[in-house]
Motif scaffolding. Structure first.
Motif, mmCIF file in Angstrom:
data_model
loop_
_atom_site.group_PDB
_atom_site.id
_atom_site.type_symbol
_atom_site.label_atom_id
_atom_site.label_comp_id
_atom_site.label_asym_id
_atom_site.label_seq_id
_atom_site.Cartn_x
_atom_site.Cartn_y
_atom_site.Cartn_z
ATOM 1 N N LEU A 173 0.639 -1.252 0.020
ATOM 2 C CA LEU A 173 0.250 0.007 0.144
ATOM 3 C C LEU A 173 0.830 1.162 0.098
ATOM 4 N N ASN A 174 2.120 0.901 0.331
ATOM 5 C CA ASN A 174 3.043 2.335 0.082
ATOM 6 C C ASN A 174 2.957 2.843 -1.224
ATOM 7 N N MET A 175 2.763 2.057 -2.326
ATOM 8 C CA MET A 175 2.529 2.356 -3.751
ATOM 9 C C MET A 175 3.690 3.292 -4.264
ATOM 10 N N CYS A 176 4.958 2.654 -3.959
ATOM 11 C CA CYS A 176 6.151 3.385 -4.733
ATOM 12 C C CYS A 176 5.749 3.588 -6.261
ATOM 13 N N CYS A 240 -2.341 -1.328 6.560
ATOM 14 C CA CYS A 240 -1.853 -0.332 5.654
ATOM 15 C C CYS A 240 -0.214 -0.494 5.774
ATOM 16 N N ASN A 242 1.817 1.071 7.645
ATOM 17 C CA ASN A 242 2.430 2.281 8.009
ATOM 18 C C ASN A 242 3.474 2.034 9.544
#
Lengths: 359, 415
Positions: A173-176, A240, A242
């Protein structure tokens, strides 16, 4: 080595100007129009009458220096040594002599690099590092991209789709890879809360930072076996990751439960409709290396249903605007579930708030 | 490990098929580099076990910089000692990703001497990624890179490497010089790029027109999207050529226009430019006949990001139009105010877009000294919960707080 050179810092990137083809330097900002000569081949025409030809080829993004040198050799042979890369990891050779187009295409194909990706094609998939280089990845990136592009190869080398189609993959989900505005997004997801390493946490993490990192407030401080640590209110966790990003003692990789989700209908361009996010199509597909056949089938199915049903110039999201989501799920045969209905912030914005229904 | 040939049954499957194979790339590098050989082995293990075998982060870097190197350590170093350190270096690419064969070869030579021989052209933010080396090699690699004229890109809570579309170098739609602006911004903010001083990352992306080829509206904290103010440039003869060649101008152009600002009577295309929203569709479809206008510049939008932390955001309009010649100065002035506000009020790992969500766009506009404009919104608010400012309401000395209310206040304070 051995020789004393002054240590340079903060010099910034080299100026792009020195890497521009002479025809580009001469006609910088003076281009009038362009033509598509063939899939992957563009011709830009300047007000001076000069022409620059572009040959675009797909690459796996992960390149050995041997392949980068091969590109350099091809550039020397056909484009005066000038080349560039696109924002979607394609390599582009910039030619002033149109007679070099066909030999360059032949050499690229012979070396295994397909020419295409222009106009109404599926361009290269932008993607992240996956298991090749990332600690938080819920899946690999390069492997799925390879398998999907093998299946969609013909859509890269021709441009027969109703509109352009952009696929992106991010392995968590960090979606680099910032996949959230793609026609089709493949997104690695975790599905279990972090497994807290109480023995380590207080040594390697700042507890207030870990608590503050949670978007849903699911983490609170706790004392475990006499050591300061944290606990996670599991029903509040939406995985997520995080907390793991700020604290190595909160790993959430889980081979059994990690996998992929598929999202559709996003776009970045302003053409016709406004830029928009991709929406959930398939909440979960298990990891199945080395070729992830279920993911490949899911993506190919969406592409084929879209190609059969969309009108000219409709991108996936615009096609769904016209036919509605119920029909999208019906046509693709994708099961609609409770997970498709938003229950995070501002969820109501995606509820059907009218009596406009298609039957 | 190079003495015994490793079997990679799963990865070998990814050498099959027509699309170029990353496994072939790793194997090509592995012929000369034990690190690439062990990467292959560790990746095969990940494919068997369906999990990553990289440890969480690790702070490594070059002297004086707080970013540009991503520390990476194997969690199975006893099996794959040559990737026990496998750090990535982000190298700031030239604007627009333009290269000569000569400079690419020199980059390859450096990476042959100091690293795994594996690269990404390019990473998601745009940097050249040199994939995998040891801590000892970081400083020597950096020295050779700077001698060649390259520097590291950004990582962590810094200004990340700005990126730009191909721009005026090879596109007739570029409404400003994306390459020059990207290059100027990158050089202006070297300190902000190399030394983390922000609450979180900050990205600039320069797209020359609303087609937005670098996805700035989805990914940049400050999106700079080229546009024009005057009328679309129109060549009637070329319009007729498209019609003669079989284009259905009514259906494929006029009917696809989002504001229906175009009329086609079978001979003449008429554009009501006052209604045009500069979406680019008609220009994309008829590049020989239609072009952006002559009064060019860019729209500045703020706040895009991926989901982490509070949800994904698209950028929203901050300044509707800045003339091309004023872009650099305007952006510099603007970001100094934005960064001041963000530095003071932003929480740890809070992107500017999320800070604006938290404090509200009006408060953000007050803080950076911009007036509210109707171009900033898709519609005015539809809730009546208006935070009227004290200077906008009359000070009424007659109004007194009732005793009951006063008591409640006191009680609240006690709680």
């Amino acid at each position: 080595m051995g020789t004393q050179t002054e240590r340079l810092t903060d010099i910034g990137p080299p100026s792009y100007e020195q890497f521009l083809h002479p025809v580009i330097r001469k006609n910088y900002g003076k281009w009038v129009y362009h033509e598509d000569l063939a899939p992957g081949v563009l011709c830009h025409v300047s007000e001076s009458g000069d022409r620059i030809y572009t040959v675009r080829a797909g690459s796996p993004r992960l390149l050995s220096i041997q392949t980068v040198r091969l590109f350099a050799d091809l550039a020397d042979r056909y484009s005066g040594g000038y080349l560039r890369f696109t924002s979607r990891n394609n390599v582009e050779f910039l030619l002033d002599n149109p007679e070099n187009i066909e030999p360059l295409k032949r050499d690229l194909l012979a070396a295994g690099f397909p020419v295409g990706g222009t106009r109404n094609a599926i361009s290269n998939i932008v993607h992240t590092q996956g298991w090749v280089h990332c600690h938080s990845s819920a899946t690999d990136a390069s492997g799925i991209v390879k398998a999907v592009m093998d299946a969609l190869y013909e859509h890269f080398t021709n441009q027969k789709l109703p509109a352009k189609l952009r696929i992106a993959l991010a392995c968590c989900l960090n979606m680099c890879g910032a996949v959230h505005c793609s026609d089709i997004a493949i997104l690695g997801i975790h599905r279990r809360p972090p497994k807290i390493r109480h023995d380590l946490l207080n040594k390697v993490c700042e507890i207030p930072t870990v608590i503050a990192s949670c978007p849903t407030g699911a983490i609170r401080s706790a004392t475990v076996d006499g050591k300061p640590s944290v606990e996670v209110i599991e029903e509040q966790c939406m995985f997520c990751g995080n907390c793991f990003t700020v604290c190595p003692a909160m790993p959430l990789n889980d081979p059994e439960n990690d996998g992929l989700s598929i999202w559709v209908g996003g776009k970045v361009s302003n053409a016709r409709s406004q830029p928009r996010f991709s929406k959930l199509a398939i909440p979960f597909i298990p990891n199945n290396p080395p070729r992830w056949p279920e993911v490949v089938d899911a993506v190919v199915n969406i592409v084929e249903v879209y190609a059969r049903n969309a009108r000219k110039y409709e991108r996936i999201g615009e096609w769904i605007d016209r036919i509605g989501w119920p029909r999208f799920f019906e046509l693709t045969g994708i099961k609609f579930t409770r997970y498709h209905i938003d229950d995070f912030k501002y969820a109501g914005l995606t509820y059907a708030r009218s009596a406009h229904l298609r039957f | 490990m190079a003495d015994e040939k490793r079997t990679t049954l799963l990865l070998d499957e990814l050498e099959k098929g027509p699309w170029p194979s990353f496994v072939k790339e790793i194997k090509a590098a592995a012929k000369a580099k034990p690190a690439a050989e062990d990467l292959l082995g560790q990746l095969e293990l990940s494919y068997e076990e369906k999990t990553s075998h990289w440890k969480h982060g690790g702070i490594v870097g070059v002297m004086g910089y707080g970013g540009g190197v991503i520390g990476r350590y194997s969690d199975v170093p006893e099996k794959f000692p040559n990737v026990s350190h496998f750090h990535t270096m982000r190298v700031n690419m030239p604007s627009g990703w333009f290269y000569t064969s000569d400079v690419l070869r020199k980059l390859c030579d450096i990476w042959e001497r100091h690293g795994s021989g594996l690269t990404n052209f390019h990473g998601s933010t745009g940097d050249i990624i040199l994939l995998g080396t040891t801590t000892d090699e970081l400083e020597p690699t950096f020295n050779e890179l700077t001698q060649l004229g390259f520097d590291l890109g950004g990582s962590g809570s810094v200004m990340r490497t700005p990126s730009a579309c191909v721009g005026p170098a090879r596109c007739e739609w570029a409404c400003y010089d994306t390459l020059a602006l990207c290059n100027d911004l990158t050089h202006t903010y070297q300190d902000e790029l190399h030394r983390p001083a922000f609450p979180y990352k900050f990205k600039f992306k320069c797209s020359g027109c609303p087609n937005d080829c670098v996805a700035s509206i989805a990914r940049a904290d400050l999106s700079i999207i080229g546009t024009w103010k005057d009328d679309i440039q129109q060549d009637d003869a070329a319009v007729s050529e498209y019609a003669a060649a079989g284009m259905d101008i009514q259906k494929d152009v006029c009917d696809r226009c989002p504001t229906k600002c175009m009329d086609w009577d079978g001979k003449k295309l008429t554009i009501n430019n006052r209604d045009c929203v500069r979406c680019m569709h008609c220009i994309n479809v008829m590049p020989k006949a239609l072009r952006p206008g002559k009064e060019k510049g860019a729209t500045l939008l703020i706040g895009a990001k991926a989901p982490i932390l509070q949800g994904a955001l698209l950028s929203s309009v901050l300044i509707p139009f800045v003339p091309a010649s004023e872009l650099l100065d305007t952006i510099k002035e603007l970001v100094s105010r934005i960064w001041d506000f963000w530095g003071e009020y932003g929480n740890n790992r809070e992107r500017i877009g999320e800070l604006i969500q938290r404090v509200g766009m009006p408060a953000f506009l007050d803080a950076i000294g911009l007036d509210p404009l109707p171009e900033m919104i898709s519609a005015p608010r539809d809730n009546p919960y208006i935070f009227f400012q004290s200077e906008d309401v009359a000070d009424n000395p007659e109004a007194t707080v009732s005793e009951e209310a006063e008591n409640k206040e006191t009680l609240k304070e006690k709680e």
